[in-house]
Design an enzyme around this catalytic site. Sequence first.
Site, PDB file in Angstrom:
ATOM      1  N   TYR A 240      36.746  29.963  39.805  1.00 50.77           N
ATOM      2  CA  TYR A 240      36.688  31.028  38.811  1.00 50.77           C
ATOM      3  C   TYR A 240      38.027  31.120  38.101  1.00 50.77           C
ATOM      4  CZ  TYR A 240      39.418  34.410  41.623  1.00 50.77           C
ATOM      5  OH  TYR A 240      40.409  35.059  42.308  1.00 50.77           O
ATOM      6  N   CYS A 241      38.057  31.925  37.045  1.00 52.06           N
ATOM      7  CA  CYS A 241      39.301  32.145  36.296  1.00 52.06           C
ATOM      8  C   CYS A 241      39.144  33.475  35.567  1.00 52.06           C
ATOM      9  CB  CYS A 241      39.580  30.979  35.341  1.00 52.06           C
ATOM     10  SG  CYS A 241      38.196  30.575  34.243  1.00 52.06           S
ATOM     11  N   GLY A 242      39.481  33.534  34.277  1.00 51.22           N
ATOM     12  CA  GLY A 242      39.274  34.767  33.533  1.00 51.22           C
ATOM     13  C   GLY A 242      37.887  34.862  32.941  1.00 51.22           C
ATOM     14  N   MET A 269      36.809  36.741  36.350  1.00 49.09           N
ATOM     15  CA  MET A 269      37.465  38.043  36.450  1.00 49.09           C
ATOM     16  C   MET A 269      37.013  39.007  35.372  1.00 49.09           C
ATOM     17  SD  MET A 269      39.153  38.202  39.187  1.00 49.09           S
ATOM     18  CE  MET A 269      39.904  39.809  38.916  1.00 49.09           C
TER      19      MET A 269
END
Length: 284
Positions: A240-242, A269
Site C-alpha cells: 500500500y501507499c497513499g 492510506m
Amino acid sequence: MSALLEVDWLAAHADQVVLLDASVTRIDRGTGVTEFAPGPEGYAKGHIPGARFADLMQAFSDPAARFSFTAPSAEQLQAAARAVGIRGDSHVVIYDSLGGAYAARLWYLLRGYGLAKVSVLNGGLQAWVAAGHPVETSMGAEIAPGNFTLQAAEGLFVGADEVLALVNKGADPARPLLCALRPEQFRGDGSSDPRRGHIPTSLNLPWPSLLGADGRLDPAILPQKLADLGLSRDIAPVLYCGGGINAAGLALAFHLIGQEDVVIYDDSMSGWRADPALPVQAGA
C-alpha cells in the site's frame, strides 16, 4: 517479454509497440497535501514521438470513486484500453514523467486483466530525453480502436477488512504489510493530521529507494531492502501507499525478482485514514 525495458530498446522498436504516456500532474499547494490532475497538458508540452495519452485518473481509474486512482470496473478498463488502440496481440510499453510508479500502475492493471505483452519504460520520459532522443508536442493522429478483451482477474486488490484482519493478527513475516511511501510520510512527519502515519504492523519499503539517481528502477536492490527489514524474498506481501500508485511500483519490482504473490490495498492510506474506526500509527 521483459516487464522493464530500456530506452535503447524502445528507440529501436518504437514502431512495433503501442506506446502509452501515463503521466499525471502533481500539484503542491503548500498545504502538505499533494493534489493530482490528469496530465494532458504535460503530454502536449512534450512526449515521446508516437506515444498516446493514457488518462490514468479518468479513463484507467474510476472517476466516480471517493478516492483518486481507485481501480476501474472491468468494463471501464476494457473500454479505456480499446480507446487507446490496444489489441489482444499488442505489445504495450508504458512510461510516465514522474518516476515510473504511474506507468507501473497501468502495467499492473493491464497485466492483471490478461494482456500478455506489457512493459514499463525504465526511467520514463526523463531517461528518453537524457539519452538525446527527441520529443513531440502534437496531440497525434486519430487512434484506431483496439479489440483487447479482458480476462477474469482475481487477487489484484484487497480491501480494508482484509488489511484489518492482518493488523489484528499481528506482524507476519510471511505476509507482511509493506508501505511504499517515503519515510517521512510513513512516520507522519510535518503533518498536523491526527490520523497521520501508517497502518500498524506495517513496514516501510519506499518506492523511491529502489530508484537510482537517474530515476531508473534497479530491481536488484529489492532483496537487500527486504533483508534489511528482516524479510526473505519468498513472501506474499500486501502493498500500500497513499493511493495505490507507489505500491504498484513495488509490485513491478517484486515481479522482476520473480515474486508474483503480491496484492495491493487499493484505497491505501487515502481510504484507511478516512475511516476513524481503523487504527493508524505515527512514528517509525
